[in-house]
Write a protein that holds these residues in place. Structure first.
Motif, PDB file in Angstrom:
ATOM      1  N   LEU A 235      -9.833  40.463 -66.908  1.00 33.36           N
ATOM      2  CA  LEU A 235     -10.955  39.720 -66.344  1.00 33.36           C
ATOM      3  C   LEU A 235     -11.670  40.624 -65.358  1.00 33.36           C
ATOM      4  O   LEU A 235     -11.059  41.164 -64.428  1.00 33.36           O
ATOM      5  CB  LEU A 235     -10.459  38.454 -65.653  1.00 33.36           C
ATOM      6  CG  LEU A 235     -11.528  37.461 -65.192  1.00 33.36           C
ATOM      7  CD1 LEU A 235     -12.279  36.896 -66.391  1.00 33.36           C
ATOM      8  CD2 LEU A 235     -10.900  36.328 -64.396  1.00 33.36           C
ATOM      9  N   GLY A 242     -13.566  33.709 -60.422  1.00 36.81           N
ATOM     10  CA  GLY A 242     -12.560  34.262 -61.323  1.00 36.81           C
ATOM     11  C   GLY A 242     -11.242  33.526 -61.288  1.00 36.81           C
ATOM     12  O   GLY A 242     -10.521  33.472 -62.289  1.00 36.81           O
ATOM     13  N   TYR A 245     -10.260  30.969 -63.991  1.00 41.55           N
ATOM     14  CA  TYR A 245      -9.838  31.394 -65.320  1.00 41.55           C
ATOM     15  C   TYR A 245      -8.316  31.469 -65.457  1.00 41.55           C
ATOM     16  O   TYR A 245      -7.811  31.636 -66.567  1.00 41.55           O
ATOM     17  CB  TYR A 245     -10.457  32.748 -65.666  1.00 41.55           C
ATOM     18  CG  TYR A 245     -11.919  32.654 -66.003  1.00 41.55           C
ATOM     19  CD1 TYR A 245     -12.349  32.471 -67.318  1.00 41.55           C
ATOM     20  CD2 TYR A 245     -12.892  32.720 -65.010  1.00 41.55           C
ATOM     21  CE1 TYR A 245     -13.698  32.372 -67.628  1.00 41.55           C
ATOM     22  CE2 TYR A 245     -14.245  32.617 -65.311  1.00 41.55           C
ATOM     23  CZ  TYR A 245     -14.639  32.443 -66.621  1.00 41.55           C
ATOM     24  OH  TYR A 245     -15.980  32.326 -66.922  1.00 41.55           O
ATOM     25  N   CYS A 247      -4.859  30.042 -65.888  1.00 41.70           N
ATOM     26  CA  CYS A 247      -4.307  28.777 -66.369  1.00 41.70           C
ATOM     27  C   CYS A 247      -2.977  28.488 -65.689  1.00 41.70           C
ATOM     28  O   CYS A 247      -2.497  29.254 -64.849  1.00 41.70           O
ATOM     29  CB  CYS A 247      -4.121  28.825 -67.889  1.00 41.70           C
ATOM     30  SG  CYS A 247      -2.889  30.029 -68.425  1.00 41.70           S
ATOM     31  N   PRO A 252      -5.175  34.974 -66.909  1.00 43.47           N
ATOM     32  CA  PRO A 252      -6.585  34.611 -67.106  1.00 43.47           C
ATOM     33  C   PRO A 252      -6.827  34.201 -68.552  1.00 43.47           C
ATOM     34  O   PRO A 252      -6.312  34.839 -69.479  1.00 43.47           O
ATOM     35  CB  PRO A 252      -7.344  35.895 -66.755  1.00 43.47           C
ATOM     36  CG  PRO A 252      -6.359  36.989 -66.988  1.00 43.47           C
ATOM     37  CD  PRO A 252      -5.008  36.428 -66.650  1.00 43.47           C
ATOM     38  N   SER A 253      -7.610  33.152 -68.735  1.00 47.73           N
ATOM     39  CA  SER A 253      -7.775  32.635 -70.089  1.00 47.73           C
ATOM     40  C   SER A 253      -9.039  31.799 -70.199  1.00 47.73           C
ATOM     41  O   SER A 253      -9.700  31.481 -69.206  1.00 47.73           O
ATOM     42  CB  SER A 253      -6.559  31.777 -70.478  1.00 47.73           C
ATOM     43  OG  SER A 253      -6.454  30.664 -69.607  1.00 47.73           O
ATOM     44  N   ILE A 254      -9.356  31.445 -71.429  1.00 48.50           N
ATOM     45  CA  ILE A 254     -10.406  30.486 -71.753  1.00 48.50           C
ATOM     46  C   ILE A 254      -9.732  29.319 -72.460  1.00 48.50           C
ATOM     47  O   ILE A 254      -8.825  29.508 -73.275  1.00 48.50           O
ATOM     48  CB  ILE A 254     -11.479  31.121 -72.648  1.00 48.50           C
ATOM     49  CG1 ILE A 254     -12.268  32.164 -71.853  1.00 48.50           C
ATOM     50  CG2 ILE A 254     -12.430  30.078 -73.196  1.00 48.50           C
ATOM     51  CD1 ILE A 254     -13.350  32.838 -72.654  1.00 48.50           C
ATOM     52  N   PRO A 274     -13.237  27.552 -68.405  1.00 46.68           N
ATOM     53  CA  PRO A 274     -12.208  28.535 -68.052  1.00 46.68           C
ATOM     54  C   PRO A 274     -10.812  27.933 -68.193  1.00 46.68           C
ATOM     55  O   PRO A 274     -10.644  26.707 -68.229  1.00 46.68           O
ATOM     56  CB  PRO A 274     -12.524  28.867 -66.585  1.00 46.68           C
ATOM     57  CG  PRO A 274     -13.928  28.424 -66.369  1.00 46.68           C
ATOM     58  CD  PRO A 274     -14.137  27.264 -67.276  1.00 46.68           C
ATOM     59  N   TYR A 277      -9.206  24.845 -66.085  1.00 44.52           N
ATOM     60  CA  TYR A 277      -9.578  23.443 -66.241  1.00 44.52           C
ATOM     61  C   TYR A 277      -8.413  22.672 -66.861  1.00 44.52           C
ATOM     62  O   TYR A 277      -7.623  23.211 -67.634  1.00 44.52           O
ATOM     63  CB  TYR A 277     -10.807  23.301 -67.145  1.00 44.52           C
ATOM     64  CG  TYR A 277     -12.121  23.371 -66.420  1.00 44.52           C
ATOM     65  CD1 TYR A 277     -12.395  24.408 -65.533  1.00 44.52           C
ATOM     66  CD2 TYR A 277     -13.121  22.436 -66.629  1.00 44.52           C
ATOM     67  CE1 TYR A 277     -13.609  24.491 -64.862  1.00 44.52           C
ATOM     68  CE2 TYR A 277     -14.341  22.505 -65.988  1.00 44.52           C
ATOM     69  CZ  TYR A 277     -14.569  23.535 -65.097  1.00 44.52           C
ATOM     70  OH  TYR A 277     -15.768  23.619 -64.448  1.00 44.52           O
ATOM     71  N   LEU A 375     -16.052  39.018 -71.960  1.00 43.24           N
ATOM     72  CA  LEU A 375     -16.063  37.591 -71.659  1.00 43.24           C
ATOM     73  C   LEU A 375     -17.239  36.880 -72.328  1.00 43.24           C
ATOM     74  O   LEU A 375     -17.113  35.737 -72.786  1.00 43.24           O
ATOM     75  CB  LEU A 375     -16.114  37.386 -70.136  1.00 43.24           C
ATOM     76  CG  LEU A 375     -15.988  35.942 -69.634  1.00 43.24           C
ATOM     77  CD1 LEU A 375     -14.684  35.314 -70.081  1.00 43.24           C
ATOM     78  CD2 LEU A 375     -16.096  35.913 -68.111  1.00 43.24           C
TER      79      LEU A 375
END
Length: 433
Positions: A235, A242, A245, A247, A252-254, A274, A277, A375
């Motif tokens: 990321l 940031g 993002y 989790c 970091p993830s989507i 992101p 959430y 990204l």
């Protein structure tokens, strides 16, 4: 001076003295005079008998020096220049395999080999190429369409980096990136409407509900929803917010949300948030939620359950809100009464299909295990892999080993007041984001 050169020169001098001993220019006692006169054309021409042999001598010396002087490396052989493409990944080798040798193989062997290279069998590969070729042709790409698609599929199925793929195909990394972005964008836009469809027709609704009823004994389930974080390789530090993002597993993830049918085929895909959430918030932000809540989608296959008309609905785990079109378990750890626990067990059998579909997705397209794209291009890459997943499931491609997610702890669901239908686990208060 090289010893072999001296011997050759001495032999030539002795030969000349033997042929013309009266010539003092090249006698054994006047080697110093030879050294000075050889650079003077006028003195060489003073003896007509010596001129031919001197010319031969000079030519021999120059030829010897040219043949034994060290050669400078050419620009094409310098380390900085690009090497020739390996034969097994060149356009010629690909063309020979795809048009000449492929049909000489037995079908199982052919498909195993193609699947090991590109993640799907040769017939499914040709389907993808045929559908994308008109758009790739319009882009005036300097590479053949099927070769470009094969290159991108090899990256998606093996999770290869730009550097690795550039070295393998002897192309510049920026060109690999450009081709990857183009093919994944086409998959995510041009092929998405054809292969990822919400079941609105009665025929598809009947197929979906019957498939789930065989699995769960519950009537009128038409899909199962779940979310999964897709890990980002890195990321960028300049990304705004940031921390959002990261989790619940710490990377970091989507966040990817999918709805699958009983055959593990996705009929809705959403990549909008992101990884930080929670599932409930992401679901409420999705287009599917908005279309269902506003009545834009009406599943017109109601059944009568104890005097109540029940329309088709989807099922999810306890992280999702309870809605008229989304049923969730009574509890997250089977702490209800026997009837509630029996319902939860049946419901979770239906939800297991979407868990396995996600496992197949990440097992088949390994780039989603560590997404090494920018990204800005991450969402379209994820959606492209979902389209390819559906192609493989519809074609009944062999299912790879399931990718196992970390143990889920889950986030408390955020439920609106009008979404409360029964007590939530641990009496969580209703909060909407």
């Amino acid at each position: 001076m090289d010893q072999s050169f001296l011997i050759m020169l001495s032999n030539l001098l002795h030969l000349h003295n033997h042929l013309d001993p009266t010539n003092s220019l090249l006698s054994d006692t006047s080697s110093a005079a030879y050294s000075s006169d050889v650079s003077s054309p006028s003195s060489i021409l003073t003896s007509t008998s010596a001129a031919p042999l001197l010319f031969f001598t000079l030519a021999s010396v120059l030829s010897y020096l040219a043949s034994n002087s060290p050669k400078k490396p050419s620009k094409s052989s310098s380390p900085s220049s690009s090497s020739k493409p390996p034969s097994e990944f060149s356009v010629a080798a690909f063309r020979a395999l795809s048009t000449e040798r492929i049909w000489a193989m037995e079908a199982p062997l052919r498909d195993v080999q193609w699947r090991s290279l590109y993640g799907l069998s040769y017939p499914v590969f040709t389907t993808v190429v045929d559908k994308l070729k008109p758009y790739i042709t319009q882009s005036q790409l300097s590479l053949p369409s099927d070769y470009a698609v094969a290159m991108v599929l090899s990256r998606l199925s093996h999770g290869l980096s730009l550097k690795t793929l550039a070295s393998r195909y002897a192309l510049e990394p920026y060109l690999i990136s450009k081709i990857t972005n183009m093919v994944t964008r086409l998959l995510a836009t041009k092929l998405y409407p054809e292969f990822i469809k919400i079941p609105v027709s009665r025929r598809r609704l009947v197929e979906n509900t019957q498939g789930f009823q065989e699995l769960t004994s519950l009537p009128n389930i038409c899909g199962a929803v779940d979310s999964t974080p897709v890990k980002l390789h890195k990321l960028s530090p300049d990304v705004i917010n940031g921390s959002m993002y990261y989790c619940k597993y710490g990377f970091p993830s989507i966040l990817l949300q999918v709805v699958a049918d009983s055959k593990k085929v996705f009929w809705d895909v959403c990549v909008k948030a992101p990884g930080g959430y929670d599932d409930s918030t992401h679901f409420r932000d999705s287009l599917l939620y908005n279309r269902l809540i506003t009545g834009d989608i009406v599943w017109d296959k109601a059944i009568n359950v104890r005097g109540q008309h029940v329309r088709p609905y989807i099922v999810g785990d306890w992280c999702f809100p309870l809605l008229s079109f989304l049923l969730t378990p009574f509890s997250y750890n089977r702490t209800g009464n026997p009837a509630q626990n029996a319902f939860d067990e049946a419901l979770m059998k239906g939800r297991k299909t979407v868990e396995e579909a996600i496992g197949l997705l990440k097992g088949r397209w390994k780039i989603l295990q560590d997404l090494n794209v920018g990204l800005n291009h991450a969402p379209q890459t994820i959606v492209a892999c979902c389209v390819l997943h559906n192609l493989c499931q519809i074609a009944r491609e062999p299912e790879p080993e399931l990718w196992k997610e970390p143990e889920e702890n889950g986030q408390p669901p955020h439920v609106l007041e009008n979404e409360k239908g029964r007590p939530l686990p641990n009496e969580i208060s209703a909060v909407d984001i």
